[in-house]
Design an enzyme around this catalytic site. Structure first.
Site, PDB file in Angstrom:
ATOM      1  CG  ASN A 150      49.576  35.730  27.214  1.00  0.00           C
ATOM      2  OD1 ASN A 150      49.484  35.421  28.405  1.00  0.00           O
ATOM      3  ND2 ASN A 150      50.740  35.754  26.580  1.00  0.00           N
ATOM      4  CB  THR A 236      48.536  66.095  29.401  1.00  0.00           C
ATOM      5  OG1 THR A 236      48.955  67.242  30.137  1.00  0.00           O
ATOM      6  CG2 THR A 236      47.426  66.479  28.446  1.00  0.00           C
ATOM      7  CB  CYS A 323      62.985  29.595  17.362  1.00  0.00           C
ATOM      8  SG  CYS A 323      61.415  28.708  17.411  1.00  0.00           S
TER       9      CYS A 323
END
Length: 374
Positions: A150, A236, A323
């Protein structure tokens, strides 16, 4: 200035066609999919259609798809589910550059009597197949290695790694949250037993995902209740979002061949533009085996905070370092790849999407040229 979004790996907008598909299930079609009356039957049919759409994108049977709340739940289902099934003392293998949605479940079971091996990566973020082969023991119960990273976009040779695991009779899971909808992810080609999907990474809503479970592989449910999702995930279903996920899969299929090359060209335009602006930039991750939309770039001589400040709040990107005040901590991915500290502290992830244009790229380059050179 018009706001610019180059953080598509963090989340994408809901595509108009996806929203259009969802709207009836947020308004008039509201029945419980488990109900036997007509209101429920039409909603159950919508869920099963979405299951077919996800399966079509992945190249598997619809019965092998379980809907979840997203990648984190899917990853936890596999790792914790198998840990529960095999019992304490068993061995799990992952890599050092996984998303926290894999690393944290692994660390969790590590604290409760399981052994976990965290494989190193090379400077491009690739796992060494020989290292995997040597790490497998008779006690190994799962190998889980992400399809694409990623942060830097490096794509693993999942097909090769999965073959190694299969040769030892070990199931293989891949977190493909960043890959599905961007590049081909056919489970038959990959040879995996489990594969994770996250909807909001490719123009579906947040809070919905899926898990591919190869026929013949079994996981115990993490939750207990009614027998939804083949007894694997009670509760559900999130009807409208599931419909949206299916629509996003259908929308992605014809775009795989065109959008990848287009975004790759735009990313190269960004990187080349920064170099022409006489900024000292370095690409992190593999230069070729990478997601076409993901460009993790280090700015030599600048830390991530300075680059973010130069971009301003109206240009959205992700820093490759955390940071905190005057402290800049490089990401665990860049550390594992051995990126020098000075470069890892100045890393920024630019992730492109279907809406990204040449004008957007040129504006970002010009902004950084003016602000950083100053």
């Amino acid at each position: 200035m018009t706001r610019i979004y180059l953080d598509y790996n963090a989340s994408t907008p809901i595509a108009p066609k996806v929203l259009e598909a969802m709207m009836p299930y947020l308004t008039s079609k509201f029945g419980n999919p488990s109900s036997s009356h007509s209101f429920g039957v039409e909603c159950r049919a919508a869920i099963e259609q979405a299951r077919e759409q996800v399966a079509s994108l992945l190249g598997c049977a619809a019965s092998e798809i379980i809907f979840t709340s997203g990648a984190t739940e899917s990853n936890n289902m596999v790792i914790k589910g198998l840990a529960k099934a095999v019992g304490k003392g068993k061995h799990f293998i992952t890599s050092q550059i996984e998303h926290p949605a894999v690393l944290e479940p692994c660390r969790h079971i590590d604290r409760f009597g399981y052994r976990v091996t965290y494989l190193p990566v090379d400077r491009y973020g690739l796992v060494d197949p020989d290292a995997l082969s040597k790490a497998i023991t008779p006690e190994t119960s799962l190998v889980t290695i992400m399809h694409s990273n990623n942060e830097v976009g490096t794509i693993q040779d999942i097909t090769g790694l999965a073959k190694i695991a299969a040769a030892h009779g070990v199931p293989f899971h891949t977190d493909a949250a960043q890959s599905v909808g961007k590049i081909p992810c056919r489970v038959g080609d990959l040879g995996v037993d489990f594969l994770t999907v996250a909807g909001h990474k490719f123009y579906a809503p947040k809070g919905v995902g899926a898990l591919y479970i190869r026929r013949g592989r079994n996981l115990p449910p993490m939750l207990h209740g009614a027998g939804h999702e083949h007894g694997m995930r009670p509760g559900t279903e999130n009807l409208a979002s599931v419909v949206g996920l299916g629509a996003a899969c259908e929308l992605a299929m014809p775009l795989l061949e065109s959008e990848g090359p287009r975004q790759l060209k735009l990313g190269q335009r960004l990187f080349d533009g920064l170099k022409k602006a006489e900024l000292k930039v370095h690409l992190n991750g593999h230069p070729e085996k990478k997601l076409p939309n993901t460009w993790n770039i280090s700015f030599e001589g600048h830390d991530a905070a300075a680059v973010m400040e130069a971009l301003g709040k109206d240009i959205a990107v992700s820093p490759g370092a955390a940071c905190h005040g005057d402290t800049v901590n490089p990401s665990h991915v860049l550390v594992a790849m051995g990126v020098p500290t000075g470069l890892s502290r100045g890393a920024i992830r630019f992730s492109l999407g279907r809406e990204t244009s040449e004008a957007v790229i040129d504006t970002v380059v010009q902004t950084l040229r003016e602000k950083l050179r100053r």
